[in-house]
Motif scaffolding. Structure first.
Motif, mmCIF file in Angstrom:
data_model
loop_
_atom_site.group_PDB
_atom_site.id
_atom_site.type_symbol
_atom_site.label_atom_id
_atom_site.label_comp_id
_atom_site.label_asym_id
_atom_site.label_seq_id
_atom_site.Cartn_x
_atom_site.Cartn_y
_atom_site.Cartn_z
ATOM 1 N N ILE A 161 0.860 -1.177 0.000
ATOM 2 C CA ILE A 161 0.000 0.000 0.000
ATOM 3 C C ILE A 161 0.896 1.226 0.000
ATOM 4 N N VAL A 162 0.682 2.112 -0.963
ATOM 5 C CA VAL A 162 1.470 3.337 -1.087
ATOM 6 C C VAL A 162 0.572 4.519 -0.758
ATOM 7 N N THR A 163 1.022 5.365 0.150
ATOM 8 C CA THR A 163 0.195 6.490 0.599
ATOM 9 C C THR A 163 0.857 7.833 0.359
ATOM 10 N N ASP A 164 1.987 7.847 -0.322
ATOM 11 C CA ASP A 164 2.783 9.065 -0.444
ATOM 12 C C ASP A 164 2.722 9.642 -1.853
ATOM 13 N N ASN A 165 2.232 10.879 -1.982
ATOM 14 C CA ASN A 165 2.292 11.651 -3.237
ATOM 15 C C ASN A 165 1.587 10.979 -4.408
ATOM 16 N N LEU A 166 0.444 10.378 -4.176
ATOM 17 C CA LEU A 166 -0.356 9.816 -5.265
ATOM 18 C C LEU A 166 -1.584 10.704 -5.444
ATOM 19 N N ASP A 201 -5.702 13.346 -3.124
ATOM 20 C CA ASP A 201 -4.788 12.309 -2.654
ATOM 21 C C ASP A 201 -5.460 10.946 -2.734
ATOM 22 N N HIS A 202 -4.668 9.961 -3.135
ATOM 23 C CA HIS A 202 -5.175 8.597 -3.245
ATOM 24 C C HIS A 202 -4.251 7.614 -2.531
ATOM 25 N N ILE A 203 -4.815 6.471 -2.210
ATOM 26 C CA ILE A 203 -4.058 5.337 -1.690
ATOM 27 C C ILE A 203 -3.890 4.349 -2.840
ATOM 28 N N GLY A 204 -2.669 3.891 -3.064
ATOM 29 C CA GLY A 204 -2.410 2.919 -4.122
ATOM 30 C C GLY A 204 -2.225 1.526 -3.548
#
Length: 321
Positions: free
Chosen positions: A71-76, A82-85
């Motif tokens: 799970i990526v939470t930075d600068n998306l 802002d989104h969670i990838g």
């Protein structure tokens, strides 16, 4: 459904144990899944705001393939929000480096165990590209909705599920593990399978609009075949954000033939070979350029020599007859 599961409680730094996983074989396709529960997710996101990975899992059929979720939470950001990838990753001990075609479905499970925010995508995992998924899996506005009835983070717990099927591309039987003269048998089912994906529009994730006609395609396949498409889909361009690309300088019939080659390597249509050469040059598809050049040279005659000379000069084609 056969699946593996993993659970992590934040903010502990201790890795969870590698979960059991199971594999279902259907021809060359295999199926696997992982359920991942993260407790204290909002606290982690506000405090760290980077990324988090699950434990690895594999199966007895392909122990050299070790999968895990990230799970990526930075600068998306998508459309200013802002989104969670959510991404599927592959670590491999496979020294032969097969490319792996993966069809994946990702979603959030709510407090009642229902599927929400379902996302489907397809990707090719290579030695140089071992992470694929959904960078815009869910917006933070939806995920962190302060409504006490928020079903995506019950008790600040995020539960995500990834189910996927995968197959090795260009599977080789009787690989020459000893000596260069060992006999090899190479599967030829891949082009047929990819052409079926193109025609059936299965798992398409971007649409090209050409001459008023829509073409649903798989960005991972186009990116693997063309450095121009790879750059287009890798960077934060408008086409990438909207999942739609408009092309005004190519006829739809030519683009359809171009896509067929991109998926199957089929010999191009001789009647539109010069137009296909221009498209191949535009998107830097060297294999198609070479095929078109061969066909053009075969058709060379006294009647069309002057026109072909001007055409070759215009597009920088310097191949000798």
């Amino acid at each position: 459904m056969s699946q593996s599961s993993a659970s992590i409680v934040l903010p502990t730094k201790t890795k969870t144990s590698i979960p059991d996983s199971h594999c279902i074989t259907n021809g060359q396709w295999r199926k696997s899944s992982q359920l991942w529960t993260i407790k204290g997710f909002e606290e982690y996101h506000c405090r760290v705001n980077k990324s988090l990975s699950s434990s690895e899992f594999s199966n007895s059929k392909n122990p050299e393939y070790k999968w895990y979720l990230t799970i990526v939470t930075d600068n998306l950001k998508f459309e200013g929000v802002d989104h969670i990838g959510l991404f599927l990753n592959l670590d491999r001990d496979n020294i032969y480096g097969y490319d792996i075609l993966v069809n994946m479905t990702m979603y959030v499970r709510d407090a009642e165990g229902c599927e929400r925010l379902v996302r489907q995508t397809q990707a090719i995992f290579t030695l140089d590209s071992n992470q694929h998924g959904c960078p815009n899996f869910v917006s933070t506005l939806v995920l962190f909705n302060p409504d006490p009835k928020n079903k995506f983070l019950p008790e600040d717990t995020l539960t995500v599920f990834c189910e996927f099927t995968y197959a090795e591309l260009g599977v080789i039987d009787n690989w020459p593990r000893r000596g260069p003269k060992a006999k090899m048998t190479i599967s030829n089912n891949l082009p047929k399978g990819l052409e079926r994906l193109l025609h059936n529009q299965t798992f398409v994730d971007v649409t090209f609009v050409v001459g008023g006609k829509n073409f649903g395609v798989h960005r991972s396949i186009l990116a693997a075949r063309s450095p121009v498409f790879e750059a287009m889909f890798k960077h934060d361009l408008q086409e990438n954000r909207l999942n739609k690309v408009n092309i005004s300088d190519i006829r739809s019939e030519v683009f359809e033939e171009f896509l067929l080659f991109m998926y199957t390597d089929k010999t191009p249509n001789r009647e539109i070979v010069t137009e296909l050469f221009v498209v191949a040059d535009k998107y830097q598809v060297e294999g198609l350029q070479e095929l078109c050049e061969e066909i053009i040279l075969e058709e060379l005659s006294a009647e069309n020599a002057i026109n072909l000379l001007f055409f070759a000069d215009l597009h920088g084609a310097e191949r000798d007859c």
